[in-house]
Write a protein that holds these residues in place. Structure first.
Motif, PDB file in Angstrom:
ATOM      1  N   ASP A 189     -92.536 -34.247 -88.858  1.00 45.89           N
ATOM      2  CA  ASP A 189     -92.561 -35.500 -89.624  1.00 45.89           C
ATOM      3  C   ASP A 189     -93.608 -35.336 -90.718  1.00 45.89           C
ATOM      4  O   ASP A 189     -94.791 -35.122 -90.420  1.00 45.89           O
ATOM      5  CB  ASP A 189     -92.914 -36.685 -88.726  1.00 45.89           C
ATOM      6  N   ARG A 196     -94.974 -36.971 -94.475  1.00 45.88           N
ATOM      7  CA  ARG A 196     -94.904 -38.093 -95.414  1.00 45.88           C
ATOM      8  C   ARG A 196     -96.170 -38.137 -96.257  1.00 45.88           C
ATOM      9  O   ARG A 196     -97.224 -37.639 -95.838  1.00 45.88           O
ATOM     10  CB  ARG A 196     -94.697 -39.409 -94.674  1.00 45.88           C
ATOM     11  N   PHE A 236     -91.161 -38.009 -98.187  1.00 47.58           N
ATOM     12  CA  PHE A 236     -90.908 -38.036 -96.746  1.00 47.58           C
ATOM     13  C   PHE A 236     -89.910 -36.952 -96.402  1.00 47.58           C
ATOM     14  O   PHE A 236     -88.988 -36.660 -97.161  1.00 47.58           O
ATOM     15  CB  PHE A 236     -90.351 -39.402 -96.320  1.00 47.58           C
TER      16      PHE A 236
END
Length: 292
Positions: free
Chosen positions: A19, A21, A4
């Motif tokens: 973002d 992940r 992450f």
């Protein structure tokens, strides 16, 4: 392998948030949720492929224009629902013999949810895509560092499991050697019992059959192959490149040899060792699912 990373950036009158992940996967499955900017998605896919070879990876980018004013816009889903509802009302009214006045566009826009307020779509100044791709290196570096740290810890766990497999293989070999006199005595007893029960039987032929059974029960080849697999597993752990798929195949070979060892054992102590081997190998296979 899990990972992450999240970063924020700004430039050319825009703000953005990354973002990134990932979770376990047999291959590289990259899913992007990024603005439709020419060259952005292709550049991001190339950049991610340089730091990850395996895993289900999701990368999202939220991009907004600094000081952007809000605008009114039509919500397509709400508009479609409103039109469908008006159509149903008109059909029901017609069925009852009632005449309905046609709805005007202005009236439809007043229905809840059809017209909504939101930020204006960001413009795309020259140089924004190269700036975003350059900034993506920060989040990718953070992501890669996390995966490397997890990989190092997994390496220590798997190395301990391989050491335990090595120990159990030694125990299996020791037990196999110790039971040879017992096995030989059992064969002699079996030969004597058969000769007593079948007078006139060909003693040499019976001895050959019993010897064949003894050869089939020998686990020397399985022990040798297990040792070869242990050596190969340690070599994979020392390899700096992606080794997850190779490790999965090797784990299958560990299982195959252990199953054969158990089927040949004909000895409770050796069977126990074989079951312990299967347990440790199964634990190792679970961890290998996390290895890139």
């Amino acid at each position: 392998m899990t990972g992450f990373a999240s970063e924020q950036g700004a430039g050319l009158e825009h703000d953005w948030t990354w973002d990134l992940r990932s979770v376990n996967g047999k291959g590289l499955d990259l899913r992007l949720r990024v603005p439709d900017l020419t060259g952005l998605e292709a550049g991001l896919r190339k950049a991610v492929a340089q730091v990850a070879a395996r895993g289900n990876i999701q990368l999202s980018l939220k991009l907004t224009r600094q000081g952007g004013s809000d605008t009114l816009r039509v919500n397509p889903e709400a508009l479609a629902a409103a039109l469908n509802a008006l159509n149903e009302v008109n059909k029901a009214a017609t069925g009852q013999g009632l005449a309905m006045a046609p709805s005007t566009p202005a009236e439809i826009l007043t229905l809840r949810g059809v017209l909504e307020q939101g930020p204006a779509a960001p413009a795309t100044p020259d140089g924004l895509v190269p700036l975003l791709l350059a900034d993506a290196e920060r989040v990718l570096a953070q992501f890669h560092a996390m995966r490397c740290a997890e990989g190092a810890e997994l390496g220590r766990i798997i190395a301990g499991q391989i050491d335990r497999i090595d120990e159990l293989t030694d125990e299996a070999e020791t037990r196999a050697q110790a039971r040879r006199p017992e096995a030989a005595e059992a064969l002699r007893t079996a030969l004597a019992r058969v000769m007593e029960a079948t007078p006139g039987a060909d003693q040499d032929r019976i001895a050959q059959e019993l010897a064949l059974l003894a050869v089939k029960a020998d686990i020397t080849e399985e022990i040798d192959r297990l040792r070869a697999h242990i050596t190969a597993a340690r070599a994979l752990l020392a390899d700096p490149g992606p080794v997850g798929r190779k490790f999965e195949f090797l784990a299958q070979e560990f299982v195959r040899e252990t199953n054969t060892l158990c089927s040949k054992s004909n000895d409770s102590a050796l069977t126990r060792i074989g079951l312990d081997l299967k347990y440790v190998i199964d634990q190792m296979r679970e961890q290998i699912q996390n290895v890139e």
